[in-house]
Scaffold this active site. Structure first.
Site, PDB file in Angstrom:
ATOM      1  N   HIS A   1     -15.948  24.139  27.374  1.00  0.00           N
ATOM      2  CA  HIS A   1     -16.515  24.206  28.724  1.00  0.00           C
ATOM      3  C   HIS A   1     -16.653  22.815  29.328  1.00  0.00           C
ATOM      4  O   HIS A   1     -16.787  21.817  28.613  1.00  0.00           O
ATOM      5  CB  HIS A   1     -17.865  24.905  28.697  1.00  0.00           C
ATOM      6  CG  HIS A   1     -17.761  26.363  28.375  1.00  0.00           C
ATOM      7  ND1 HIS A   1     -18.805  27.239  28.560  1.00  0.00           N
ATOM      8  CD2 HIS A   1     -16.734  27.109  27.892  1.00  0.00           C
ATOM      9  CE1 HIS A   1     -18.429  28.458  28.212  1.00  0.00           C
ATOM     10  NE2 HIS A   1     -17.180  28.399  27.794  1.00  0.00           N
TER      11      HIS A   1
ATOM     12  N   GLU B   1     -19.095  21.399  30.889  1.00  0.00           N
ATOM     13  CA  GLU B   1     -20.354  20.732  30.538  1.00  0.00           C
ATOM     14  C   GLU B   1     -20.287  20.153  29.126  1.00  0.00           C
ATOM     15  O   GLU B   1     -20.799  19.064  28.865  1.00  0.00           O
ATOM     16  CB  GLU B   1     -21.527  21.725  30.624  1.00  0.00           C
ATOM     17  CG  GLU B   1     -21.702  22.360  31.987  1.00  0.00           C
ATOM     18  CD  GLU B   1     -20.989  23.708  32.120  1.00  0.00           C
ATOM     19  OE1 GLU B   1     -21.508  24.573  32.843  1.00  0.00           O
ATOM     20  OE2 GLU B   1     -19.911  23.903  31.509  1.00  0.00           O
TER      21      GLU B   1
ATOM     22  N   CYS C   1     -23.385  28.456  31.453  1.00  0.00           N
ATOM     23  CA  CYS C   1     -23.629  29.596  30.573  1.00  0.00           C
ATOM     24  C   CYS C   1     -24.792  29.251  29.640  1.00  0.00           C
ATOM     25  O   CYS C   1     -25.304  28.132  29.645  1.00  0.00           O
ATOM     26  CB  CYS C   1     -22.362  29.921  29.777  1.00  0.00           C
ATOM     27  SG  CYS C   1     -21.963  28.691  28.497  1.00  0.00           S
TER      28      CYS C   1
ATOM     29  N   CYS D   1     -23.981  26.228  27.128  1.00  0.00           N
ATOM     30  CA  CYS D   1     -23.970  24.942  27.824  1.00  0.00           C
ATOM     31  C   CYS D   1     -25.370  24.564  28.299  1.00  0.00           C
ATOM     32  O   CYS D   1     -25.752  23.394  28.257  1.00  0.00           O
ATOM     33  CB  CYS D   1     -22.991  24.966  28.990  1.00  0.00           C
ATOM     34  SG  CYS D   1     -21.273  24.986  28.442  1.00  0.00           S
TER      35      CYS D   1
END
Length: 170
Positions: free
Chosen positions: A87, A89, A113, A116
């Site tokens: 991801h 992040e 999410c 993260c």
């Protein structure tokens, strides 16, 4: 000539530009790390370096089930996630220094999410600003940020730069 963009719009525009590097067909996400008004890093979601990404090999989807209480009733909610990509992040945290993150802000195209959010909650950032909601984890994430005292806000009236707002699959 019109007036300058405000700082939130400026940094969110940069996050959206970073998202254009993603090869994910489901959700292209970009993020930036900012200390004061200084840009310290950018990242996007994608496969690890040197590994085929979703555009080359397809998404690697897994199904998860989560028990949620909806209107007083327990319901099993099915979630689908692609696990091929790191991801945005997570990449941002991998490629920036802890000391730079202390007291900083993260601008991200999509609400983080749960995973993260957990990582960001422990990263030293003081504020997370996002544009597009991510309903699957929204309530849990908002509660986590409130518990950690992290400012967590949506730029819901923001308009991304032309050509960067990729439609997403939920």
């Amino acid at each position: 000539m019109t007036g300058r963009k405000d700082w939130d719009t400026y940094f969110m525009d940069i996050a959206y530009m970073a998202s254009t590097r993603s090869q994910c067909s489901r959700r292209r996400v970009g993020t930036v790390l900012v200390q004061g008004k200084k840009l310290l890093g950018t990242a996007y979601n994608g496969a690890p370096m040197g590994v085929p990404d979703c555009s080359e090999e397809g998404c690697m989807l897994v199904e998860e089930f989560e028990l949620q209480v909806i209107d007083g009733k327990e319901e099993m909610i099915r979630k689908q996630r692609c696990i091929r990509t790191i991801h945005a992040e997570q990449n941002l945290l991998l490629f920036t220094d802890r000391e730079d993150r202390e007291g900083s802000s993260v601008y991200v195209t999509d609400q983080p999410c749960w995973t993260c959010s957990n990582m960001l909650a422990n990263s030293g950032v003081q504020e997370i600003i996002y544009h597009r909601p991510y309903p699957k984890d929204s309530e849990k994430v908002q509660a986590l940020m409130a518990a950690r005292g992290i400012i967590f806000r949506q730029m819901d009236h923001y308009e991304p730069p032309r050509g960067t707002d990729h439609r997403v699959v939920n």
